[in-house]
Enzyme design. Structure first.
Site, PDB file in Angstrom:
ATOM      1  N   TYR A 137      34.553 -57.154  -8.777  1.00  0.00           N
ATOM      2  CA  TYR A 137      33.526 -58.086  -9.229  1.00  0.00           C
ATOM      3  C   TYR A 137      32.508 -58.285  -8.108  1.00  0.00           C
ATOM      4  O   TYR A 137      32.438 -59.328  -7.472  1.00  0.00           O
ATOM      5  CB  TYR A 137      34.151 -59.425  -9.632  1.00  0.00           C
ATOM      6  CG  TYR A 137      34.883 -59.395 -10.951  1.00  0.00           C
ATOM      7  CD1 TYR A 137      35.528 -58.245 -11.394  1.00  0.00           C
ATOM      8  CD2 TYR A 137      34.960 -60.521 -11.749  1.00  0.00           C
ATOM      9  CE1 TYR A 137      36.209 -58.219 -12.602  1.00  0.00           C
ATOM     10  CE2 TYR A 137      35.641 -60.505 -12.961  1.00  0.00           C
ATOM     11  CZ  TYR A 137      36.263 -59.352 -13.379  1.00  0.00           C
ATOM     12  OH  TYR A 137      36.944 -59.339 -14.571  1.00  0.00           O
ATOM     13  N   LYS A 187      46.266 -48.668  -8.372  1.00  0.00           N
ATOM     14  CA  LYS A 187      45.868 -47.445  -9.083  1.00  0.00           C
ATOM     15  C   LYS A 187      45.438 -46.428  -8.028  1.00  0.00           C
ATOM     16  O   LYS A 187      44.396 -45.780  -8.120  1.00  0.00           O
ATOM     17  CB  LYS A 187      44.739 -47.730 -10.081  1.00  0.00           C
ATOM     18  CG  LYS A 187      44.423 -46.557 -11.018  1.00  0.00           C
ATOM     19  CD  LYS A 187      45.602 -46.057 -11.822  1.00  0.00           C
ATOM     20  CE  LYS A 187      45.217 -44.872 -12.700  1.00  0.00           C
ATOM     21  NZ  LYS A 187      46.392 -44.218 -13.316  1.00  0.00           N
ATOM     22  N   ASP A 220      48.301 -48.790 -15.229  1.00  0.00           N
ATOM     23  CA  ASP A 220      48.521 -48.321 -16.595  1.00  0.00           C
ATOM     24  C   ASP A 220      49.986 -48.505 -17.016  1.00  0.00           C
ATOM     25  O   ASP A 220      50.264 -49.071 -18.075  1.00  0.00           O
ATOM     26  CB  ASP A 220      48.074 -46.861 -16.757  1.00  0.00           C
ATOM     27  CG  ASP A 220      48.384 -45.989 -15.558  1.00  0.00           C
ATOM     28  OD1 ASP A 220      48.994 -46.479 -14.582  1.00  0.00           O
ATOM     29  OD2 ASP A 220      48.010 -44.795 -15.591  1.00  0.00           O
ATOM     30  N   ASP A 244      42.679 -59.894 -13.704  1.00  0.00           N
ATOM     31  CA  ASP A 244      42.046 -60.464 -14.885  1.00  0.00           C
ATOM     32  C   ASP A 244      42.642 -59.875 -16.161  1.00  0.00           C
ATOM     33  O   ASP A 244      42.963 -60.589 -17.119  1.00  0.00           O
ATOM     34  CB  ASP A 244      40.542 -60.197 -14.821  1.00  0.00           C
ATOM     35  CG  ASP A 244      39.743 -61.051 -15.788  1.00  0.00           C
ATOM     36  OD1 ASP A 244      40.311 -61.998 -16.355  1.00  0.00           O
ATOM     37  OD2 ASP A 244      38.545 -60.782 -15.962  1.00  0.00           O
ATOM     38  N   ASP A 248      45.426 -61.837 -19.101  1.00  0.00           N
ATOM     39  CA  ASP A 248      45.233 -61.981 -20.545  1.00  0.00           C
ATOM     40  C   ASP A 248      46.400 -61.356 -21.309  1.00  0.00           C
ATOM     41  O   ASP A 248      46.852 -61.891 -22.329  1.00  0.00           O
ATOM     42  CB  ASP A 248      43.929 -61.313 -20.987  1.00  0.00           C
ATOM     43  CG  ASP A 248      42.737 -62.255 -20.904  1.00  0.00           C
ATOM     44  OD1 ASP A 248      42.836 -63.266 -20.178  1.00  0.00           O
ATOM     45  OD2 ASP A 248      41.707 -61.983 -21.550  1.00  0.00           O
TER      46      ASP A 248
END
Length: 373
Positions: A137, A187, A220, A244, A248
């Site tokens: 971000y 990752k 993943d 983030d 969720d």
């Protein structure tokens, strides 16, 4: 009596409906445990942007600086592009006040139906620690040759050793208070510079915490494990983007994003921290009075814990659990037909009782006295 000064930004959509219920419950806890909150309302929102061209005034950060905490509802409306509303309010607050830890607990409550099979309350209970100030971000970047076939867009990801280490340390310290297990989201097989750097910092920090069991997964497969093996996790730490996404997915795994809280923390308490539900402004149901206020109410409990009244936070969290387990008062998103205010009143009533398991619960309308400035 201890008094906390709290800035309130109800924001957009259902934020205006759930924030009053969060205030109601915090005030109920204050009446029971001998503290009070003075609430100062700031009318900053997408509606403000449409009228003024700004999500908040130029001196908005300075106005918020003196407060003990910030209680936020939701930000976003179809009339304003999401990146405009986010970068006009939420992200400046997080960065100006060094709220580098975004803490988002995930818990399966009794009375909540999870979309996963054969999981029981107590078996899924973990917390996501999201790096909140840098990472993916970033506002470093831009666009070139706009409107042409050669148009390009560049977004710069920024990981600093200081930024990564401070959120990792917070995650390790939290794991030490819980079940002494920390998982890192990465990752590094595909993102060859920033994520190997994150991994190196993680392993170096782990050497300082030999009592903490650690593991790491690529993002993943980690999302798959959240669904298939949610009991594997205790504290999960991730970058801004990965945290983030995971925070969720976590609430979805336990039945509803409507009950999910979050805290944007400045752990050193040099600046005010901010507390908000994970859900958005939900314009499709705004104004209908059916929004689930539990995410906002639980965020209020997190605020009180940060402010140093953990017994009040425990009482609110216990009241939430009892309401979900024992009461038919629930909003449509979790299988009921109650109104937003009905849920708030029920949790406030249970919060106010010394022993809600054995005493008769009587819903009382706790009026949240709000100051305006």
């Amino acid at each position: 009596m201890k008094t906390f000064n709290i800035a309130v930004i109800a924001g957009d959509g259902i934020g205006k409906e759930v924030v009053p219920e969060g205030i109601r419950v915090v005030d109920a806890a204050g009446a029971r445990f001998g503290f009070q909150c003075d609430w100062y309302a700031f009318d900053w929102s997408c509606e403000t942007y449409v009228k003024t061209g700004k999500m908040m005034p130029t001196d908005g950060i300075q106005q918020l600086r003196p407060f003990d905490a910030i209680f936020l509802g939701a930000v976003g409306h179809p009339s304003v592009p999401d990146h405009v509303s986010l970068w006009g309010l939420l992200i400046p607050i997080r960065r100006s006040f060094r709220q580098y830890v975004n803490l988002r607990p995930v818990r399966l409550f009794e009375g909540i139906e999870t979309p996963l099979k054969n999981w029981k309350p107590g078996q899924i209970d973990f917390t996501i620690v999201r790096e909140n100030n840098e990472g993916e971000y970033s506002n470093i970047g831009g666009r070139l040759y706009e409107g042409s076939d050669e148009e390009m867009a560049v977004q710069q990801t920024v990981f600093t050793r200081r930024g990564v280490n401070r959120v990792l340390r917070s995650a390790f310290e939290l794991a030490r208070q819980r079940k002494k297990h920390l998982t890192s989201a990465t990752k590094s097989n595909g993102i060859i510079h920033t994520m190997p750097f994150w991994d190196e910092c993680f392993h170096q920090m782990a050497a300082e915490y030999p009592d903490i069991r650690t593991d790491q997964y690529h993002i993943d497969i980690l999302t798959a494990h959240f669904v298939r093996h949610p009991d594997w996790f205790d504290v999960v730490v991730g970058s801004n983007l990965f945290g983030d996404i995971l925070s969720d997915l976590g609430p979805a795994v336990v039945g509803s994003i409507g009950i999910a809280p979050s805290a944007n923390l400045n752990p050193e308490k040099e600046y005010p921290s901010m507390f908000e539900p994970v859900h958005g402004s939900a314009p499709d149901i705004a104004g209908k009075g059916i929004a689930n206020p539990i995410g906002q109410i639980w965020s209020g409990a997190m605020m009180l814990r940060h402010l140093g009244v953990p017994e009040a936070a425990d009482a609110i969290e216990n009241a939430i659990a009892l309401t979900l387990a024992q009461s038919g008062i629930r909003t449509p998103d979790i299988g009921g037909n109650a109104r937003t205010g009905d849920v708030g009143k029920e949790i406030a009533a249970k919060t106010a009782l010394a022993n809600p398991q054995t005493e008769k619960v009587r819903s009382k309308d706790f009026v949240a006295g709000t100051k305006h400035r």
